[in-house]
Write a protein that holds these residues in place. Structure first.
Motif, PDB file in Angstrom:
ATOM      1  N   ARG A 119      -7.217   0.407   4.990  1.00 21.04           N
ATOM      2  CA  ARG A 119      -6.275   0.401   3.890  1.00 21.04           C
ATOM      3  C   ARG A 119      -5.957  -1.058   2.782  1.00 21.04           C
ATOM      4  O   ARG A 119      -6.092  -1.859   3.463  1.00 21.04           O
ATOM      5  CB  ARG A 119      -4.789   0.501   5.361  1.00 21.04           C
ATOM      6  N   TYR A 120      -6.012  -0.242   1.843  1.00 19.68           N
ATOM      7  CA  TYR A 120      -5.659  -0.551   0.921  1.00 19.68           C
ATOM      8  C   TYR A 120      -4.391  -1.322   0.092  1.00 19.68           C
ATOM      9  O   TYR A 120      -3.904   0.391   0.340  1.00 19.68           O
ATOM     10  CB  TYR A 120      -6.807  -0.685  -0.337  1.00 19.68           C
ATOM     11  N   ASP A 121      -3.450  -2.216   0.483  1.00 14.62           N
ATOM     12  CA  ASP A 121      -2.059  -2.439  -0.260  1.00 14.62           C
ATOM     13  C   ASP A 121      -2.587  -2.885  -2.058  1.00 14.62           C
ATOM     14  O   ASP A 121      -3.198  -2.979  -2.449  1.00 14.62           O
ATOM     15  CB  ASP A 121      -1.623  -3.369   0.194  1.00 14.62           C
ATOM     16  N   THR A 122      -1.985  -2.051  -2.779  1.00 14.38           N
ATOM     17  CA  THR A 122      -1.832  -2.122  -4.415  1.00 14.38           C
ATOM     18  C   THR A 122      -1.107  -2.061  -4.835  1.00 14.38           C
ATOM     19  O   THR A 122      -0.302  -2.406  -6.001  1.00 14.38           O
ATOM     20  CB  THR A 122      -2.166  -0.775  -4.875  1.00 14.38           C
ATOM     21  N   GLY A 123       0.259  -2.451  -3.540  1.00 16.55           N
ATOM     22  CA  GLY A 123       1.481  -3.105  -4.241  1.00 16.55           C
ATOM     23  C   GLY A 123       1.962  -4.108  -4.993  1.00 16.55           C
ATOM     24  O   GLY A 123       2.733  -4.272  -6.121  1.00 16.55           O
ATOM     25  N   ASP A 124       1.154  -5.141  -4.663  1.00 18.89           N
ATOM     26  CA  ASP A 124       1.666  -6.450  -5.606  1.00 18.89           C
ATOM     27  C   ASP A 124       0.548  -6.914  -6.705  1.00 18.89           C
ATOM     28  O   ASP A 124      -1.173  -6.357  -5.887  1.00 18.89           O
ATOM     29  CB  ASP A 124       2.371  -7.617  -4.880  1.00 18.89           C
ATOM     30  N   GLY A 152       7.923  -0.489 -10.764  1.00 16.04           N
ATOM     31  CA  GLY A 152       6.821  -1.243 -10.763  1.00 16.04           C
ATOM     32  C   GLY A 152       6.835  -2.533 -12.004  1.00 16.04           C
ATOM     33  O   GLY A 152       6.034  -3.210 -12.371  1.00 16.04           O
ATOM     34  N   THR A 153       7.738  -2.876 -11.567  1.00 13.95           N
ATOM     35  CA  THR A 153       8.473  -4.284 -12.512  1.00 13.95           C
ATOM     36  C   THR A 153       7.527  -5.113 -12.126  1.00 13.95           C
ATOM     37  O   THR A 153       7.270  -6.199 -12.776  1.00 13.95           O
ATOM     38  CB  THR A 153       9.331  -4.597 -11.995  1.00 13.95           C
TER      39      THR A 153
END
Ligand code: G1P
Length: 307
Positions: A265-270, A23-24
């Protein structure tokens, strides 16, 4: 000869959730807290994903974790101290919120050890999964519960055998962020046959604009392939590369199909996507939405005036 769904076909019941990443992108928040525990509105991101698996009938959940991921185990376990305190106060509403996550599913955990990529994380699930088809859910993608995707994928896998990936059409300029699938139509409007897969291709070389989003229902033969898969893009063992081998040779583990998702769809990657996911989900919440939308409207108007 590829076996099709029959009476003895086991009902898919296991979900695997890789959660060993560092999770950097969210430092310093993720220095001592797993990124999966960051709240999306008022619930940790990972709880949405476990709820989705359970919603699709998969109540046996294996999380692939690593060092510093203990809060994940605690979140899905009982918290007697907190429960006692809320019982004493007679606060049933909050008690229900505390108990919700520990009552959800049968949770199992295994540590990945060396972080050698998504394919390697999935391979860590082999002893738990055994020989049955199973689902993989990636935590950076949240799928709106009103647009069920995984249940449809399970249905397609049970009918067709083999493996099923979730696909979404994206702007060609975005395809380098995803696994990309070459596809052929089938008799079902939302189902395609996958003929080729490439992990994060350059847009000029992408075979299509169908992106693999983080949901998979896999035949257990993928484990044998992963064991032999060399590190690929980024020096990591890629799940996409193993699936490419399945798609190229149906005799190994049956066909690979794609379910084309057109829902929310929800992106929580960045960080940017994470903020957008929170705003969208907060707006849609019955309890918080009306007030929050009003505030947001005012805020946007102010921002526009400043331009
Ligand atoms: C992973 C997969 C990729 C897939 C994506 C979906 O990439 O390797 O094929 O399209 O998830 O979110 P990551 O986003 O973890 O780099």
């Amino acid at each position: 000869m590829v076996l099709r769904m029959n009476e003895s076909h086991p009902r898919i019941s296991k979900a695997v959730i890789p959660a060993a990443g560092l999770g950097t992108r969210f430092l310093p928040a993720t220095k001592a807290t797993p990124k999966e525990m960051l709240p999306v509105v008022d619930k940790p991101a990972i709880q949405y994903v476990v709820e989705e698996a359970v919603g699709a009938g998969l109540s046996d959940v294996l999380m692939i974790t690593g060092r510093n991921k203990r809060p994940l185990e605690d979140h899905f376990d009982r918290n007697y101290e907190l429960e006692e305190a809320l019982i004493k106060k007679g606060d049933q509403e909050r008690l229900a919120k505390v108990q919700e996550s520990s009552d959800l599913a049968t949770m199992h955990y295994v540590r990945q050890g060396d972080p050698r990529g998504l394919g390697h994380a999935v391979l860590c699930a082999a002893p738990h999964v055994g020989n049955e088809p199973f689902a993989v859910l990636l935590g950076d993608d949240l799928i709106d519960p009103r647009d069920p995707l995984l249940a449809r994928m399970v249905e397609v896998q049970e009918r067709e055998g083999g493996s099923v990936v979730a696909l979404m059409e994206v702007e060609p300029s975005q395809i380098h962020l995803y696994g990309c699938a070459a596809v052929e139509p089938t008799g079902d409007a939302d189902v395609v046959k996958v003929t080729n897969l490439v992990e994060k291709p350059d847009p000029a070389e992408a075979p299509s604009n169908y992106a693999v989003i983080g949901r998979y229902v896999l035949d257990a033969s993928v484990f044998g392939i992963l064991r032999e898969t060399e590190p690929g893009r980024g020096g990591e063992i890629q799940l996409t590369d193993a699936l490419q081998k399945l798609a190229a040779d149906e005799s190994v583990g049956g066909p690979v199909h794609g379910v084309v998702f057109k829902g929310r769809r929800y992106d929580t990657g960045d960080r940017g996507d994470y903020l957008r996911a929170i705003v969208r989900l907060a707006c849609e919440r019955e309890d918080l939405g009306p007030d929050f939308r009003n505030w947001l409207r005012g805020y946007v108007t102010e921002e526009m005036q400043g331009l």
